[in-house]
Enzyme design. Sequence first.
Site, mmCIF file in Angstrom:
data_model
loop_
_atom_site.group_PDB
_atom_site.id
_atom_site.type_symbol
_atom_site.label_atom_id
_atom_site.label_comp_id
_atom_site.label_asym_id
_atom_site.label_seq_id
_atom_site.Cartn_x
_atom_site.Cartn_y
_atom_site.Cartn_z
ATOM 1 N N LYS A 295 0.851 -1.187 0.000
ATOM 2 C CA LYS A 295 0.000 0.000 0.000
ATOM 3 C C LYS A 295 0.894 1.247 0.000
ATOM 4 O O LYS A 295 1.905 1.278 0.694
ATOM 5 C CB LYS A 295 -0.890 -0.004 1.236
ATOM 6 C CG LYS A 295 -2.091 0.872 1.092
ATOM 7 C CD LYS A 295 -3.160 0.487 2.072
ATOM 8 C CE LYS A 295 -4.512 0.828 1.525
ATOM 9 N NZ LYS A 295 -5.605 0.308 2.291
ATOM 10 N N GLU A 382 -19.763 -5.518 9.065
ATOM 11 C CA GLU A 382 -20.748 -4.753 9.827
ATOM 12 C C GLU A 382 -21.857 -5.641 10.379
ATOM 13 O O GLU A 382 -22.365 -5.400 11.478
ATOM 14 C CB GLU A 382 -21.342 -3.643 8.948
ATOM 15 C CG GLU A 382 -20.380 -2.515 8.603
ATOM 16 C CD GLU A 382 -19.394 -2.828 7.479
ATOM 17 O OE1 GLU A 382 -19.530 -3.912 6.855
ATOM 18 O OE2 GLU A 382 -18.496 -2.020 7.214
ATOM 19 N N ARG A 410 -25.542 -2.193 5.861
ATOM 20 C CA ARG A 410 -25.235 -3.622 5.720
ATOM 21 C C ARG A 410 -25.898 -4.456 6.821
ATOM 22 O O ARG A 410 -26.188 -5.626 6.640
ATOM 23 C CB ARG A 410 -23.712 -3.832 5.798
ATOM 24 C CG ARG A 410 -22.946 -3.427 4.568
ATOM 25 C CD ARG A 410 -22.946 -4.570 3.581
ATOM 26 N NE ARG A 410 -22.546 -4.149 2.266
ATOM 27 C CZ ARG A 410 -21.341 -4.334 1.738
ATOM 28 N NH1 ARG A 410 -20.407 -4.929 2.443
ATOM 29 N NH2 ARG A 410 -21.083 -3.943 0.520
HETATM 30 C C1 LIG Z 1 -18.926 -2.142 3.774
HETATM 31 C C2 LIG Z 1 -17.738 -1.224 3.894
HETATM 32 N N1 LIG Z 1 -17.159 -1.053 5.094
HETATM 33 C C3 LIG Z 1 -16.096 -0.236 5.217
HETATM 34 C C4 LIG Z 1 -15.599 0.421 4.134
HETATM 35 C C5 LIG Z 1 -14.469 1.417 4.285
HETATM 36 N N2 LIG Z 1 -13.269 0.988 3.553
HETATM 37 C C6 LIG Z 1 -12.959 1.471 2.336
HETATM 38 S S1 LIG Z 1 -11.573 0.812 1.728
HETATM 39 C C7 LIG Z 1 -11.345 -0.120 3.098
HETATM 40 C C8 LIG Z 1 -10.148 -1.010 3.211
HETATM 41 C C9 LIG Z 1 -10.168 -2.041 2.160
HETATM 42 O O1 LIG Z 1 -9.043 -2.849 2.333
HETATM 43 P P1 LIG Z 1 -8.636 -3.843 1.187
HETATM 44 O O2 LIG Z 1 -9.818 -4.534 0.656
HETATM 45 O O3 LIG Z 1 -7.547 -4.701 1.697
HETATM 46 O O4 LIG Z 1 -8.123 -2.893 0.033
HETATM 47 P P2 LIG Z 1 -6.890 -1.868 0.073
HETATM 48 O O5 LIG Z 1 -7.425 -0.548 0.475
HETATM 49 O O6 LIG Z 1 -5.883 -2.386 1.046
HETATM 50 O O7 LIG Z 1 -6.383 -1.854 -1.312
HETATM 51 C C10 LIG Z 1 -12.365 0.077 4.021
HETATM 52 C C11 LIG Z 1 -12.459 -0.568 5.334
HETATM 53 C C12 LIG Z 1 -16.253 0.230 2.905
HETATM 54 N N3 LIG Z 1 -15.858 0.868 1.794
HETATM 55 N N4 LIG Z 1 -17.300 -0.607 2.809
#
Ligand SMILES: Cc1ncc(C[n+]2csc(CCOP(=O)(O)OP(=O)(O)O)c2C)c(N)n1
Length: 655
Positions: A295, A382, A410
């Site tokens: 990242k 969630e 959710r």
């Molecule tokens: C249902 C939901 N909960 C929380 C989020 C907030 N959120 C956006 S990106 C993210 C992290 C995602 O991590 P990952 O899938 O590993 O992707 P990365 O950002 O590391 O590329 C979160 C928690 C969201 N978008 N949707």
Amino acid sequence: MRHLSLRKGPFCCMRFLSEINSPADLRQLRVEDLQEVADEVRQFIIDTCSRVGGHTGASLGAVELAVAMHYVFDTPSDKLVWDVGHQAYAHKILTGRRDELHTIKTYGGLSGFLKRDESPYDAFGAGHASTSISAALGMAVARDTKKEDFHVCALIGDSSLAGGMAMEGINQAGHLKSRLIVILNDNGMSIAPAVGSLSGYLNRIKEAQSYQHWKEEIGDALESVPGIGGKLRAAAKSVKDAIAAAVLPGALVNELGFKYIGYVDGHNVANLVKALEAAKKIDDGPVIVHALTTKGNGFPNPEKNYYAYHATGPFDPKTGLPYKSSKVAAPSYTAVFGQTMCELMERDSTIVALTAAMPDGTGVDKVLEKFPERSFDVGIAEQHAITFCAGMACEGLKPVAAIYSTFLQRAFDQVLHDVCLQDLNVTIAMDRAGIVGADGPTHHGLLDISYLRGYPNIVLMAPKDEAELRDMMLTAIEHPGAAAIRYPRGNGFGVDISEFPKQLEIGKAEVVTEGDEVAIIAYGSMVYPAIEAGKELAKSGIKPTVINARFVKPLDEQLFTEIARTHRLIVTVEDAYLAGGFGSAILEMLEEKGLADTIRVVRMGVSDEIVTHGDPKILLAHYGLDAEGITARVIESLDILDEKHVNKTRIKAVK
Ligand SMILES: Cc1ncc(C[n+]2csc(CCOP(=O)(O)OP(=O)(O)O)c2C)c(N)n1
């Protein structure tokens, strides 16, 4: 294959990027050139995000993936489905939106996520996590049903993969044996470090790779994948047997019907291209390509502050440090929530705190630091979060789940089925309620009032400022049943928060100013604009009663009945969808009391349409949800009432 010519212009220092206006241009290049393309894209993201901010780190981690995917797949005929879509800036750049990237997340500019109506290359819109596999599987099934022939590819992060919905998608994909490619963008990170046992399993795969005996097994595994020969063995290193040591891949490969290619260095475009080419050849079921990424890869002078990478405001492109504002801002609601949780948990050892993958976004990061044994990050989960809270409440704990309003959607059923129906003491702190601004339609928290209001056994409240948030937190926690508090994104008003919170009387509104003729009843963050409007109206000789409703459930029936009897106009104000919202609750109450015909009620809020992204001030003003808008609406509504009154008199006179 050809080299694209150099062209003078805004990207003249970029050898390739200035010439890439669509993936078709990219596909003209040689594989050997792609790493340089990726470097240019990365630099472009850094330059742009340093000026305008955005999901910088998440997108920097997926640059090579975007280049390789558009190179290997014939987009937009082949479908790329990005999970969440926050990491897709390189995809936007490569698909004709390079010159608009600087407008990202601004009013009228590009969306921060993917949208089907923004580009034909955005095969599926998103913003919430863990949807890509289900959507991609749906497309694959549609393709097969219609006897068409294209590839469908879902790109998902390691934390989103752990989301329940992604697991449900995987479960069905393996069962259907549809031709589907899932690319796992594994950076070991959510917004905070990834949590949970799945993350542990993915780490074990990486560790397993370093052992010689696994290397031998890898060869066998590769041979067993149809269409993948010995060449790929060196490049893509399939680890069927290595991962069989871990539950996820074992389940995916052997039991859930997925083939596995990996792991691949997710920043080496040539290797990614080979792995994806191999995945394309697998036509008898789904395959997962496991790419390891970092990242914020390439972020200038990375510090050990992981939150800074995921998304940033503008920053110095040389140092990577954020530009500091000289303004001293009031603390955010989020910060006040975190601080208050710590104070309350200090005094009451039965309180526990919970976040679903948003520790810093909700302020639970402070609680996790101070009370690690009484606070939890459950990951992007969630639904589980709420039922987990319900279980703890059954045993006498007082859980507080801090979840953004939009993500709580959710857990619609869990709040009802697991919490309200069993009358359990669970507090839900809904951060980012209302219009959130730059993140747009998928992230506005406009529905929580209407979707929670119909539940039995729940108290719903919204503070006018950060001091009232503290009082409401204590009130909710001490209430023996379920309670939810909604509060907005951003800073409070700088009011005094030094006193320990006090409990509020549930269902009691606050009369802020007493007036006559018209009453403005505001909910939550609309109270201060309503007070301002009251002052403006006074200049025109209108002296409204201004009320801070505090609760939408239960409503202060006694006060509102009184108001209906003594005023001729009620204006309700909420930063939420009107349908089923706060104003609707007032109307329903008046109807039940037989007062609906005696008073005119005007509801101010968000009308039945998709609210775009952009500066919240612009968006709120668009819906009249500021002092100016409220003032204008009150005057206009009084004028209409006066006009009707005149008309009635005239009709009488003619008769
Ligand atoms: C249902 C939901 N909960 C929380 C989020 C907030 N959120 C956006 S990106 C993210 C992290 C995602 O991590 P990952 O899938 O590993 O992707 P990365 O950002 O590391 O590329 C979160 C928690 C969201 N978008 N949707």
